[in-house]
Design an enzyme around this catalytic site. Structure first.
Site, short mmCIF file in Angstrom:
data_model
loop_
_atom_site.label_atom_id
_atom_site.label_comp_id
_atom_site.label_asym_id
_atom_site.label_seq_id
_atom_site.Cartn_x
_atom_site.Cartn_y
_atom_site.Cartn_z
N GLU A 40 -1.48 13.71 1.85
CA GLU A 40 -1.31 12.71 0.79
C GLU A 40 -1.48 13.44 -0.54
O GLU A 40 -2.57 13.91 -0.87
CB GLU A 40 -2.37 11.62 0.93
CG GLU A 40 -2.57 10.73 -0.28
CD GLU A 40 -3.90 9.99 -0.25
OE1 GLU A 40 -4.34 9.55 -1.34
OE2 GLU A 40 -4.50 9.85 0.83
N ARG A 44 -2.57 12.29 -9.45
CA ARG A 44 -3.62 12.53 -10.43
C ARG A 44 -3.26 13.68 -11.36
O ARG A 44 -4.01 13.98 -12.29
CB ARG A 44 -4.95 12.84 -9.72
CG ARG A 44 -5.42 11.72 -8.81
CD ARG A 44 -6.71 12.07 -8.12
NE ARG A 44 -7.02 11.16 -7.03
CZ ARG A 44 -8.05 11.30 -6.21
NH1 ARG A 44 -8.90 12.30 -6.37
NH2 ARG A 44 -8.25 10.42 -5.23
N LYS A 127 -6.89 1.47 4.00
CA LYS A 127 -7.76 2.54 3.55
C LYS A 127 -9.08 1.90 3.12
O LYS A 127 -9.09 0.96 2.31
CB LYS A 127 -7.10 3.26 2.37
CG LYS A 127 -7.98 4.25 1.62
CD LYS A 127 -7.19 4.85 0.47
CE LYS A 127 -8.05 5.75 -0.39
NZ LYS A 127 -7.28 6.41 -1.47
#
Length: 208
Positions: A40, A44, A127
Site C-alpha cells: 500500500e 503522504r 481496516k
C-alpha cells in the site's frame, strides 16, 4: 466476492511512505523476494502516484494506494495502476468510486457504528485504525463477536512481534504495517534489509 478485490489472500500489507519514485521498482522486487507480494503506497508524499505506477509494472506484484481521503487521489491512484484503495476512515463517496473503478476497497473504522455503516455499504473487510491506540486484538475480538462475517485488518503500531498473534485470530485476514520497509530503509536504499525482514515476517506468520 470480497470487497478487497486483488488484495484478498495477502496476509501482510506493507504500508509504504516513499519520497523517491525511482526507488519504487527495486522496493517491490525486494518485498517480493522476501515473499511479500503486495504493498500500500500512501498518498503522504508527492512521489506516491509515480511510485504506484513503477511498482504496478513489477510482474506478480499487487500495489494499491493508501491514505486516500479525496476523490482526486483515488483517480490519480487508478490512473497509475493501483488495484486497491485504503483509507484511514469510512467515506461512502470514496467506497462507491472505488467500486465503480473496479478496485478493491479497505476503508478504515474505529467504532462499531462505523463498522456497521461499512457493512451496509457492502464492505466485508475493514481496516482497524489506529489499532494500537484502540485496544488492539482485544477490541477486534469484542467487535467481531456481534459483527459476524466482518474481517478486521489492524493497522497502526503493528509490529513483527505481534503480527503473528493478530493473524492467529479468525477475524483477522491480514495485518498492515511498515516494520519491513520503513521510510528510512527505503530512503537509504537498504533493500537487502527489506528483503531479509520480509522473509523473516513471512516465515513467522507461516508458523501461525
Amino acid at each position: 466476492m470480497s470487497s478487497l478485490g486483488s488484495l484478498a489472500g495477502h496476509r501482510i500489507v506493507p504500508v509504504i511512505v516513499i519520497d523517491d519514485a525511482a526507488q519504487a521498482a527495486d522496493l517491490a522486487r525486494a518485498l517480493a523476494a522476501g515473499g511479500i507480494l503486495c504493498a500500500e503506497v500512501t498518498f503522504r508524499t508527492p512521489a506516491a502516484a509515480d511510485a504506484i505506477r513503477a511498482m504496478a509494472e513489477v510482474a506478480g506484484f499487487t500495489v494499491g494506494a493508501g491514505s486516500v481521503v479525496r476523490p482526486d487521489q483515488l483517480e490519480a491512484a487508478h490512473d497509475a495502476g493501483a488495484s486497491f484503495i485504503v483509507s484511514p476512515g469510512f467515506d461512502r463517496e470514496i467506497v462507491d468510486l472505488t467500486r465503480e473503478r473496479g478496485m478493491g476497497s479497505l476503508p478504515g473504522i474505529a467504532t462499531a457504528t462505523e463498522a456497521l455503516v461499512a457493512m451496509r455499504a457492502g464492505i466485508d473487510t475493514v481496516k482497524f485504525f489506529p489499532a494500537d491506540k484502540l485496544g488492539g486484538l482485544g477490541t477486534i475480538r469484542a467487535l467481531a463477536a456481534p459483527l459476524q462475517g466482518l474481517g478486521f485488518v489492524p493497522s497502526g503500531g503493528v509490529t513483527a512481534l505481534d503480527a503473528p498473534t493478530y493473524l492467529a485470530d479468525a477475524a483477522v485476514p491480514a495485518v498492515s504495517g511498515s516494520w519491513m520497509a520503513t521510510r528510512s530503509m527505503i530512503a537509504s536504499g537498504d533493500f537487502a534489509t527489506i528483503e531479509r525482514v520480509s522473509t523473516e515476517s513471512v516465515q513467522a506468520i507461516g508458523r501461525v
